[in-house]
Design a protein around this motif. Structure first.
Motif, mmCIF file in Angstrom:
data_model
loop_
_atom_site.group_PDB
_atom_site.id
_atom_site.type_symbol
_atom_site.label_atom_id
_atom_site.label_comp_id
_atom_site.label_asym_id
_atom_site.label_seq_id
_atom_site.Cartn_x
_atom_site.Cartn_y
_atom_site.Cartn_z
ATOM 1 N N GLU A 285 0.916 -1.156 0.099
ATOM 2 C CA GLU A 285 -0.144 -0.003 0.209
ATOM 3 C C GLU A 285 0.892 1.296 0.069
ATOM 4 N N SER A 286 0.229 2.227 -0.801
ATOM 5 C CA SER A 286 0.948 3.586 -0.886
ATOM 6 C C SER A 286 1.448 4.026 0.717
ATOM 7 N N ALA A 287 0.564 4.058 1.591
ATOM 8 C CA ALA A 287 1.136 4.486 2.880
ATOM 9 C C ALA A 287 2.025 3.813 3.747
ATOM 10 N N ASP A 288 2.276 2.553 3.254
ATOM 11 C CA ASP A 288 3.181 1.679 3.743
ATOM 12 C C ASP A 288 4.655 1.585 3.113
ATOM 13 N N LYS A 289 4.651 2.180 1.930
ATOM 14 C CA LYS A 289 5.986 1.938 1.017
ATOM 15 C C LYS A 289 6.978 2.776 1.766
ATOM 16 N N ARG A 290 8.193 2.056 1.662
ATOM 17 C CA ARG A 290 9.432 2.883 1.878
ATOM 18 C C ARG A 290 10.303 2.805 0.742
ATOM 19 N N PHE A 291 11.318 3.354 0.869
ATOM 20 C CA PHE A 291 12.371 3.534 -0.316
ATOM 21 C C PHE A 291 12.499 2.132 -0.772
ATOM 22 N N TRP A 292 12.999 0.976 0.094
ATOM 23 C CA TRP A 292 13.291 -0.259 -0.224
ATOM 24 C C TRP A 292 12.122 -1.175 -0.158
ATOM 25 N N SER A 293 11.007 -0.753 -0.202
ATOM 26 C CA SER A 293 9.800 -1.645 -0.354
ATOM 27 C C SER A 293 10.021 -2.464 -1.491
ATOM 28 N N PRO A 294 9.424 -3.821 -1.422
ATOM 29 C CA PRO A 294 9.711 -4.649 -2.658
ATOM 30 C C PRO A 294 8.043 -4.779 -3.255
ATOM 31 N N HIS A 295 8.346 -5.469 -4.666
ATOM 32 C CA HIS A 295 6.967 -5.905 -5.078
ATOM 33 C C HIS A 295 7.091 -7.143 -5.431
ATOM 34 N N LEU A 296 6.112 -8.034 -5.711
ATOM 35 C CA LEU A 296 6.177 -9.212 -6.183
ATOM 36 C C LEU A 296 5.552 -9.610 -7.428
ATOM 37 N N LEU B 106 20.990 -6.009 -0.177
ATOM 38 C CA LEU B 106 20.958 -6.984 0.928
ATOM 39 C C LEU B 106 20.185 -6.307 2.311
ATOM 40 N N VAL B 107 20.700 -5.243 2.621
ATOM 41 C CA VAL B 107 20.191 -4.438 3.679
ATOM 42 C C VAL B 107 18.914 -4.036 3.452
ATOM 43 N N GLY B 108 18.577 -3.434 2.439
ATOM 44 C CA GLY B 108 17.044 -3.005 2.126
ATOM 45 C C GLY B 108 16.221 -4.355 2.353
ATOM 46 N N GLN B 109 16.720 -5.340 1.638
ATOM 47 C CA GLN B 109 15.749 -6.535 1.695
ATOM 48 C C GLN B 109 15.551 -7.300 3.084
ATOM 49 N N GLY B 110 16.582 -7.049 4.039
ATOM 50 C CA GLY B 110 16.390 -7.317 5.306
ATOM 51 C C GLY B 110 15.692 -6.458 5.930
ATOM 52 N N TRP B 111 15.583 -5.159 5.852
ATOM 53 C CA TRP B 111 14.559 -4.302 6.443
ATOM 54 C C TRP B 111 13.227 -4.692 5.808
ATOM 55 N N SER B 112 13.335 -5.104 4.869
ATOM 56 C CA SER B 112 11.528 -5.380 4.205
ATOM 57 C C SER B 112 11.241 -6.538 4.311
#
Length: 185
Positions: free
Chosen positions: A51-62, A140-146
């Motif tokens: 969701e747009s409200a929960d997106k962060r810079f490192w947010s993934p998509h599937l 890899l860090v962004g993936q860990g955070w997300s």
């Protein structure tokens, strides 16, 4: 979801339907009130977003791509977690610039050396390597955070499969003719 961290993690799911039927069933499933705000389909691909409200810079998509299988009455869903397309484009552009600088500096340094001049351009080589390594580490860090968002996207995919299995072929065809998906392919 595994705890293994890798660049653009992927997984495959064998589906008990031919590719066209799988597409119809999955499209019907993502049109449910529960999933429609979080997924889009185009052609043989379904994308699940945060969701747009929960997106962060490192947010993934599937991204889920439907593929044909050799066995009759089956298909495969190739699923890949990756950064949002705009982020992935930026990362690839930086990667390309760093790689070009790396090879350009090597070539120019060799020319300088072969002409008897000091190969000062070789200073760019470790900088380029550092940039490329930094991109990998940031990924890899962004993936860990997300990780929480990756788990959420995987749960949405699993729910899509549940809904698709519950649909009968007749329901899929009836719904498809009554309410065609705006993005067909």
């Amino acid at each position: 979801m595994t705890n293994q961290i890798q660049m653009q993690p992927t997984f495959r799911v064998q589906l008990p339907w031919e590719r066209e039927e799988a597409k119809q069933r999955l499209r019907r499933a993502i049109q449910s009130d529960e999933l429609s705000p979080h997924a889009e389909a185009a052609g043989w691909v379904i994308d699940f977003q945060i969701e747009s409200a929960d997106k962060r810079f490192w947010s993934p998509h599937l991204s889920v791509q439907l593929n044909c299988m050799d066995e009759p009455q089956s298909s495969e869903a190739f699923c890949r977690f990756s950064p949002r397309p705009e982020i992935w484009t930026m990362v690839m552009a930086i990667y390309l610039v760093a790689a070009c600088c790396f090879f350009g500096a090597l070539i120019f340094g060799f020319v300088q050396w072969s002409m008897g001049n000091p190969p000062w351009s070789l200073v760019v080589v470790p900088i380029s390597i550092a940039v490329i390594t930094g991109l990998h580490l940031a990924s890899l860090v962004g993936q860990g955070w997300s990780r929480d968002q990756m788990d959420l996207l995987r749960a949405r995919w699993d729910r899509t499969l549940e809904l698709a299995r519950d649909l009968t072929v007749v329901e899929c065809q009836r719904r498809e003719s009554a309410n065609p998906v705006s993005r067909s392919g």
